[in-house]
Structures are given as structure tokens and as C-alpha cells.
Design a protein around this motif. Structure first.
Motif, mmCIF file in Angstrom:
data_model
loop_
_atom_site.group_PDB
_atom_site.id
_atom_site.type_symbol
_atom_site.label_atom_id
_atom_site.label_comp_id
_atom_site.label_asym_id
_atom_site.label_seq_id
_atom_site.Cartn_x
_atom_site.Cartn_y
_atom_site.Cartn_z
ATOM 1 N N ARG A 25 0.588 -1.090 0.046
ATOM 2 C CA ARG A 25 -0.176 0.071 0.052
ATOM 3 C C ARG A 25 0.823 1.413 -0.136
ATOM 4 O O ARG A 25 0.559 2.351 -0.563
ATOM 5 C CB ARG A 25 -1.015 0.033 1.144
ATOM 6 N N TYR A 26 1.966 1.134 0.749
ATOM 7 C CA TYR A 26 2.685 2.483 0.749
ATOM 8 C C TYR A 26 3.883 2.568 -0.382
ATOM 9 O O TYR A 26 4.480 3.229 -0.428
ATOM 10 C CB TYR A 26 3.515 2.417 2.342
ATOM 11 N N VAL A 268 9.303 6.774 2.165
ATOM 12 C CA VAL A 268 10.560 7.533 1.670
ATOM 13 C C VAL A 268 11.386 6.909 0.457
ATOM 14 O O VAL A 268 11.517 7.793 -0.569
ATOM 15 C CB VAL A 268 11.477 7.398 2.810
ATOM 16 N N TYR A 269 11.529 5.638 0.265
ATOM 17 C CA TYR A 269 12.409 5.242 -0.827
ATOM 18 C C TYR A 269 11.499 5.014 -2.070
ATOM 19 O O TYR A 269 11.984 5.146 -3.090
ATOM 20 C CB TYR A 269 12.780 3.947 -0.526
ATOM 21 N N ARG A 270 10.089 5.111 -1.871
ATOM 22 C CA ARG A 270 9.142 5.426 -3.120
ATOM 23 C C ARG A 270 9.549 6.625 -3.772
ATOM 24 O O ARG A 270 9.569 6.610 -4.962
ATOM 25 C CB ARG A 270 7.733 4.865 -2.582
ATOM 26 N N ASP A 287 15.072 17.438 3.204
ATOM 27 C CA ASP A 287 15.427 17.331 4.780
ATOM 28 C C ASP A 287 14.222 16.360 5.310
ATOM 29 O O ASP A 287 14.255 15.470 6.224
ATOM 30 C CB ASP A 287 15.466 18.716 5.625
ATOM 31 N N GLU A 288 12.998 16.291 4.721
ATOM 32 C CA GLU A 288 11.724 15.863 5.055
ATOM 33 C C GLU A 288 12.141 14.226 4.917
ATOM 34 O O GLU A 288 11.508 13.510 6.010
ATOM 35 C CB GLU A 288 10.551 16.230 4.031
ATOM 36 N N TRP A 289 12.616 13.908 3.816
ATOM 37 C CA TRP A 289 12.992 12.499 3.951
ATOM 38 C C TRP A 289 13.978 12.058 4.850
ATOM 39 O O TRP A 289 13.579 10.721 5.508
ATOM 40 C CB TRP A 289 13.644 12.006 2.368
ATOM 41 N N ARG A 290 15.019 12.769 5.177
ATOM 42 C CA ARG A 290 15.836 12.277 6.409
ATOM 43 C C ARG A 290 15.061 12.295 7.640
ATOM 44 O O ARG A 290 15.215 11.431 8.524
ATOM 45 C CB ARG A 290 17.101 13.351 6.442
ATOM 46 N N GLN A 291 14.152 13.337 7.997
ATOM 47 C CA GLN A 291 13.486 13.288 9.329
ATOM 48 C C GLN A 291 12.323 12.125 9.293
ATOM 49 O O GLN A 291 12.246 11.576 10.357
ATOM 50 C CB GLN A 291 12.790 14.526 9.419
ATOM 51 N N GLU A 292 11.845 11.555 8.202
ATOM 52 C CA GLU A 292 10.936 10.444 8.211
ATOM 53 C C GLU A 292 11.869 9.201 8.676
ATOM 54 O O GLU A 292 11.375 8.460 9.560
ATOM 55 C CB GLU A 292 10.359 10.526 6.825
ATOM 56 N N LEU A 293 12.917 9.000 7.980
ATOM 57 C CA LEU A 293 13.913 8.057 8.482
ATOM 58 C C LEU A 293 14.452 7.992 10.002
ATOM 59 O O LEU A 293 14.733 7.017 10.472
ATOM 60 C CB LEU A 293 15.098 7.773 7.572
ATOM 61 N N ASP A 362 -0.112 7.343 0.246
ATOM 62 C CA ASP A 362 0.501 8.023 -0.837
ATOM 63 C C ASP A 362 1.483 8.951 -0.361
ATOM 64 O O ASP A 362 2.226 9.597 -1.337
ATOM 65 C CB ASP A 362 -0.888 8.874 -1.696
ATOM 66 N N GLY A 363 1.887 8.994 0.824
ATOM 67 C CA GLY A 363 3.108 9.567 1.165
ATOM 68 C C GLY A 363 2.832 11.042 1.708
ATOM 69 O O GLY A 363 3.604 11.674 2.242
ATOM 70 N N GLU A 364 1.652 11.429 1.704
ATOM 71 C CA GLU A 364 1.270 13.014 2.263
ATOM 72 C C GLU A 364 1.505 12.850 3.728
ATOM 73 O O GLU A 364 0.912 11.888 4.296
ATOM 74 C CB GLU A 364 -0.207 13.104 1.717
#
Length: 411
Positions: A25-26, A268-270, A287-293, A362-364
Motif C-alpha cells: 500500500r505504501y 521514503v524510498y518510493r 530534509d523531510e525524507w531524512r526526518q522521516e527515516l 500516498d506519502g502525504e
């Protein structure tokens, strides 16, 4: 570099059915999972044959794939049940098998000759000649050893014409491609047959032969005693390097991780793969991707072997504990557009009026306030303290099923 004709695959772990569906789904293009036998994650929930068939049907309905691990180092007694199991997997509709043992490989070639076979990372394939040898034996894909640099991967990609898969994120094993006897020696649980106790993460002392009652802390650079505690792999910055080196499948480790981990990392990787594919020259990591991880449970990150053998900074010496910036507190089950209510299953105590963060499939990503909380009977409540308690909230915004609710950790 000639650009790959097909968009690289994002391959995610599935420790159980819920994680399987969440990964797909993600944004995962495929998942890898283990059955009740012949896999190297005996303490993941794993799948019955019926569940594998369900997972395959669900994935195929989305145009995606399911790969099953059959990657133990088999002993004689393991072989008696193997042919029937392989036929069951074929009947279940799986898309490929991951194998490390040459004997298991040969049995699979004879028993299910049309089944695509992938060489597991446990086979520690670390050079182009080995990749060519596996192709000669019928391999459709080779999962490369984690101990390779980007330069070595490029050479393998240039000198071979079989699909290549590589890990991009997740836990690193202290032993070469996971070949370890420590768990077996200390606990009787054989890591090479799916029962690793992760003894490398324990805290150790040094014992002198004639003073067996005295233990001395093992220190390294005066920072602690965890001498076999690797950091976690994170190659989000090097997606272009991996794809241009010839990697067609980017793999995330973590079949024993939570759905929060799987959903977040896959999301994130998607985004990363899509960003590269849409405009390779402008790829960058916001930075948002790094913060997610950082929000998921993990050890400090490392680039592993990507730029050479890791030094002392590839290990964590002070603790074997995980770190994270957010807690997973709930999952959206459904949304009623007419009533404008979202139905949620609690995964940690939450309170009415609390401001959380919500990640959708959907990543939002956006803040969400819990308003007008009601229990399953429609009665107003101030909080949801019970494990997996179901409740609803009012929300003018439509929330996608399987969206995750998080709370920032207050230190």
C-alpha cells in the motif's frame, strides 16, 4: 551509462500479512516473505501456505509481486519435506524463490523447473564470476552481498547480464553476509537455519582463564562494550549511484520490524526512486525524507561498505538500544465521507484534543487533531487507553485507510 529500460523495483520486507499489505500500500513493487519452514527469520510471524497464496493474490491484484525465502543452509533432514513445499509454493502463485544453498537450488530446479530463482544474499555473492556462475545455473536474479562497495557493484553490473538486487536500508549483520555461529554456540539457536538470537547485540565482558569469577568490561576507544553492534544501513543519498551501477531491485531489510517502520521507510524510498526516475540529473534528498527515516526505530545510520570497508564509526559502542523521534499510536481503518468520521485502531494511548502527525499511503504527511473521540458504541470518550481499542474522530479531510498516526517523542 545507458539508462535502464525499466524502472527499478522497490522490494520491501513482509513479516506477516499486515506488514505485507502495508508495504504494498505504501509503494513497494514487491515483497519478500518467509514460510513456516526453510527461511532465515524463524521468529518473524511468517506465513502458512494459505497465507502465502493470499499474499500473492493481493499483490497480483495490484500488479505487484511476492518472493518467498527458502534460504536456510539445509541439512539432510531438511530435504525430505522440501520438494512438496516447493510445489505448494508454486501452487500458491509466488513469483520467485530466494535460495542460498546449492543443494536446495538443485532440488528446486528439478521440482519446479519453471519457477524463477533468485540467489539469496546469504550466498555471499561478491564478484562478477560468481554472478556469472549463478546465471549458468539458471538464476534470474542475484542478491549481492552487503559487503560490496559501489565501485565493485559497478564492475559486476558491467560484466554480467543478470538482474542484480542490493540492500539499501536496514540492519547490518556483523558476520559476513549473515553467516554466523555465535547464536548457535551461545543459545543453541542456529542463525543459519532461521533462529538467530542476535547474540552480537549483547553486552560482553572479558574473562581471564584463571580468574573466571572476575569479568572485565571490554572497552574500545573508551566508549563502551558493544563491540559487535553495527549501525543500520541507509543509502538514501546514493539511489542514483546504485541504479546506474546496474541494480534493478532496491531492497529494504526488516521482516521483524513494525508496520510503522515498513510503511515509513517504504514511503521514503518510493519517493526517492520516483524522483530519480522522473529527473535523474536533479536528484536530491530533502530534509523531510531524512526526518522521516529518523522517526522509526533504528540504530544510527551508516553507508556500510558503499565507499570501502567501514571503520570504527560503523559500530555503536555505547548501547544496543534503538532510537526514534516518533511513536506509532494508531492506524486508520476506514473513513465515512457522509459522516465525516475516521475510524481508527489504537496502538498506543491517545487522548481527545491531542495533535498528532498522520502519514497516508500516498506519502502525504500532515498534522491531525483528535476531535470528538467516540468509542465503538458511538459514546464520547476522553482517551483510548486500551490495546488496539477502536474509536472514531471527526475529520473534514478524508483519511485514507492504513494511514498511520504518530506522536513526537518528548525526551
Amino acid at each position: 551509462m545507458t539508462r535502464m529500460k525499466n524502472k527499478p523495483e522497490l522490494l520491501a520486507p513482509a513479516g506477516n500479512m499486515e506488514k505485507c499489505k502495508i508495504a504494498l500500500r505504501y509503494g513497494a513493487d514487491a515483497v519478500y516473505l518467509g514460510g513456516k519452514m526453510f527461511g532465515l527469520r524463524a521468529f518473524a510471524n511468517n506465513f502458512s501456505i494459505e497465507e502465502i497464496a493470499e499474499a500473492a493474490a493481493y499483490a497480483h491484484g495490484l500488479g505487484k509481486k511476492v518472493y518467498v525465502t527458502v534460504n536456510i543452509f539445509a541439512h539432510n533432514e531438511d530435504l525430505a519435506r522440501l520438494p512438496d513445499y516447493l510445489l505448494e509454493l508454486q501452487q500458491a502463485g509466488v513469483d520467485a524463490l530466494l535460495i542460498s544453498d546449492l543443494g536446495v537450488w538443485n532440488v528446486a530446479r528439478q521440482t519446479v523447473p519453471e519457477m524463477p530463482l533468485h540467489v539469496s544474499t546469504q550466498a555471499n555473492t561478491s564478484n562478477w564470476a560468481a554472478v556469472q556462475a549463478w546465471k549458468a545455473l539458471g538464476a534470474e536474479r542475484v542478491v549481492l552481498a552487503r559487503e560490496l562497495s559501489l565501485e565493485e557493484i559497478r564492475e559486476i553490473g558491467a560484466r554480467t547480464d543478470v538482474e542484480l538486487e542490493a540492500f539499501v536500508h536496514g540492519a547490518m549483520c556483523i558476520s559476513y553476509s549473515g553467516r554466523c555461529l555465535l547464536s548457535s554456540y551461545l543459545t543453541g539457536r542456529d542463525g543459519n537455519r532461521g533462529a538467530c538470537a542476535q547474540a552480537c547485540r549483547w553486552e560482553y565482558s572479558l574473562i581471564e582463564k584463571n580468574r573466571s569469577d572476575e569479568g572485565f568490561d571490554i572497552e574500545e576507544d573508551e566508549r563502551g562494550t558493544y563491540v559487535m553492534n553495527s549501525k543500520d544501513l541507509c543509502l538514501i543519498d546514493h539511489i542514483p549511484d546504485l541504479i546506474e551501477a546496474g541494480i534493478c531491485s532496491l531492497k529494504i531489510e526488516g521482516r521483524m520490524k513494525s508496520i510503522h517502520y515498513v510503511a515509513t521507510v517504504v514511503s521514503v524510498y518510493r519517493k526517492a526512486i520516483d524522483a530519480y526516475w522522473n529527473d535523474p540529473k536533479k536528484y536530491q534528498v530533502p530534509d523531510e525524507w531524512r526526518q522521516e527515516l529518523e522517526k522509526v526505530s533504528h540504530r544510527p545510520y551508516t553507508k556500510g561498505f558503499a565507499f570501502g570497508k567501514p571503520g570504527s564509526d560503523g559500530q555503536v559502542y555505547t548501547t544496543s538500544s534503538y532510537e526514534q523521534t516518533h511513536d506509532f499510536v494508531g492506524i486508520v481503518l476506514a473513513y465515512d465521507a457522509d459522516a465525516k468520521r475516521a475510524y481508527i485502531e489504537q496502538r498506543n494511548n491517545v487522548k481527545n484534543g491531542e495533535v498528532l502527525e498522520l502519514l497516508m499511503p500516498d506519502g502525504e504527511l500532515f498534522p491531525l487533531t483528535l476531535e470528538d473521540m467516540r468509542n465503538a458504541d458511538g459514546e464520547s470518550i476522553d482517551c483510548a487507553p486500551h490495546a488496539q481499542q477502536k474509536f472514531s474522530i471527526v475529520s473534514d479531510r478524508a483519511l485514507m485507510p492504513d494511514s498511520l498516526l504518530r506522536r513526537k517523542v518528548i525526551c
